[in-house]
Write a protein that holds these residues in place. Structure first.
Motif, short mmCIF file in Angstrom:
data_model
loop_
_atom_site.label_atom_id
_atom_site.label_comp_id
_atom_site.label_asym_id
_atom_site.label_seq_id
_atom_site.Cartn_x
_atom_site.Cartn_y
_atom_site.Cartn_z
N THR A 84 25.01 -19.58 18.45
CA THR A 84 25.36 -18.75 20.33
C THR A 84 25.28 -17.73 19.28
N MET A 85 26.55 -17.37 18.28
CA MET A 85 26.21 -15.79 17.82
C MET A 85 24.80 -15.25 17.55
N VAL A 86 24.12 -16.05 17.27
CA VAL A 86 22.82 -15.48 15.53
C VAL A 86 21.97 -15.21 16.73
N ALA A 87 21.90 -16.33 18.49
CA ALA A 87 21.19 -16.24 19.45
C ALA A 87 21.35 -15.06 19.96
N VAL A 88 22.42 -14.50 20.07
CA VAL A 88 23.20 -13.27 20.70
C VAL A 88 21.85 -11.92 19.91
N ARG A 89 22.75 -12.18 18.75
CA ARG A 89 22.43 -11.32 17.78
C ARG A 89 20.86 -10.92 18.11
N ASP A 90 20.34 -11.89 18.00
CA ASP A 90 18.62 -11.93 17.86
C ASP A 90 18.44 -11.36 19.04
N ARG A 91 18.22 -11.43 20.19
CA ARG A 91 18.76 -10.65 21.84
C ARG A 91 18.48 -9.70 22.14
N VAL A 92 20.14 -8.89 21.34
CA VAL A 92 20.08 -8.13 21.28
C VAL A 92 19.54 -6.78 20.41
N ILE A 93 18.62 -7.54 18.72
CA ILE A 93 18.18 -6.81 18.05
C ILE A 93 16.28 -6.84 18.84
N SER A 94 16.56 -7.56 19.78
CA SER A 94 14.98 -8.15 20.50
C SER A 94 14.78 -6.88 21.16
N ALA A 95 16.15 -6.73 22.18
CA ALA A 95 16.03 -5.31 23.38
C ALA A 95 16.09 -4.33 22.64
N TYR A 96 16.76 -4.30 21.42
CA TYR A 96 17.20 -2.49 21.03
C TYR A 96 15.03 -2.22 20.83
N GLU A 97 14.22 -3.17 19.71
CA GLU A 97 13.58 -3.85 19.81
C GLU A 97 12.12 -2.66 20.51
N GLU A 98 12.78 -3.58 21.66
CA GLU A 98 11.94 -3.25 22.57
C GLU A 98 12.07 -1.54 23.31
N ILE A 99 13.68 -1.20 23.72
CA ILE A 99 13.90 0.34 23.85
C ILE A 99 12.97 0.68 22.34
N MET A 100 12.59 0.57 21.49
CA MET A 100 12.06 1.67 20.32
C MET A 100 10.88 2.16 20.93
N ARG A 101 10.12 0.87 21.09
CA ARG A 101 9.09 0.51 21.24
C ARG A 101 8.20 1.92 23.06
N MET A 102 9.21 1.71 23.39
CA MET A 102 8.85 2.06 24.78
C MET A 102 8.86 4.07 24.55
N PRO A 103 8.11 4.36 25.54
CA PRO A 103 7.80 5.59 25.32
C PRO A 103 8.64 6.65 25.88
N ILE A 104 8.80 7.69 25.28
CA ILE A 104 9.45 8.75 26.06
C ILE A 104 9.32 9.73 26.64
#
Length: 104
Positions: A84-104
């Motif tokens: 469960t902790m690994v799944a949450v970590r993966d989701r947080v990393i995925s969300a972070y990567e998606e935020i980093m791809r957003m244009p400013i």
């Protein structure tokens, strides 16, 4: 059903139950601020505690003080907690990567 979807469903259900319990206790909705760092720290501590319980049960089995069923149950609980902790970590990393791809 994958482990990630099971964990996600469990988290959503727990959040809904918590909201319902708060609504029953206090009819006036009050928003609480959640400290993400504290939430992550408590989750990691929970994983570590589950691992320690499983280790203690395994040592107890070697010493003849614990039943095999207790050891298997403790190890399974530790495994689910870690997954469960690994799944949450993966989701947080995925969300972070998606935020980093957003244009400013």
């Amino acid at each position: 059903m994958s482990t990630m979807s099971i964990a996600n469903n469990a988290y959503q259900m727990a959040a809904q139950l918590q909201q319902q319990a708060k609504a029953i206790e206090d009819p006036t909705p009050v928003r609480e601020q959640v400290d993400f760092g504290q939430m992550v720290q408590s989750a990691v501590e929970n994983v570590v505690d589950q691992g320690r319980v499983a280790d203690a049960k395994a040592v107890g089995l070697i010493e003849g003080k614990t039943d095999v069923v207790d050891v298997v149950t403790a190890v399974a609980e530790a495994e689910v907690t870690l997954e469960t902790m690994v799944a949450v970590r993966d989701r947080v990393i995925s969300a972070y990567e998606e935020i980093m791809r957003m244009p400013i």
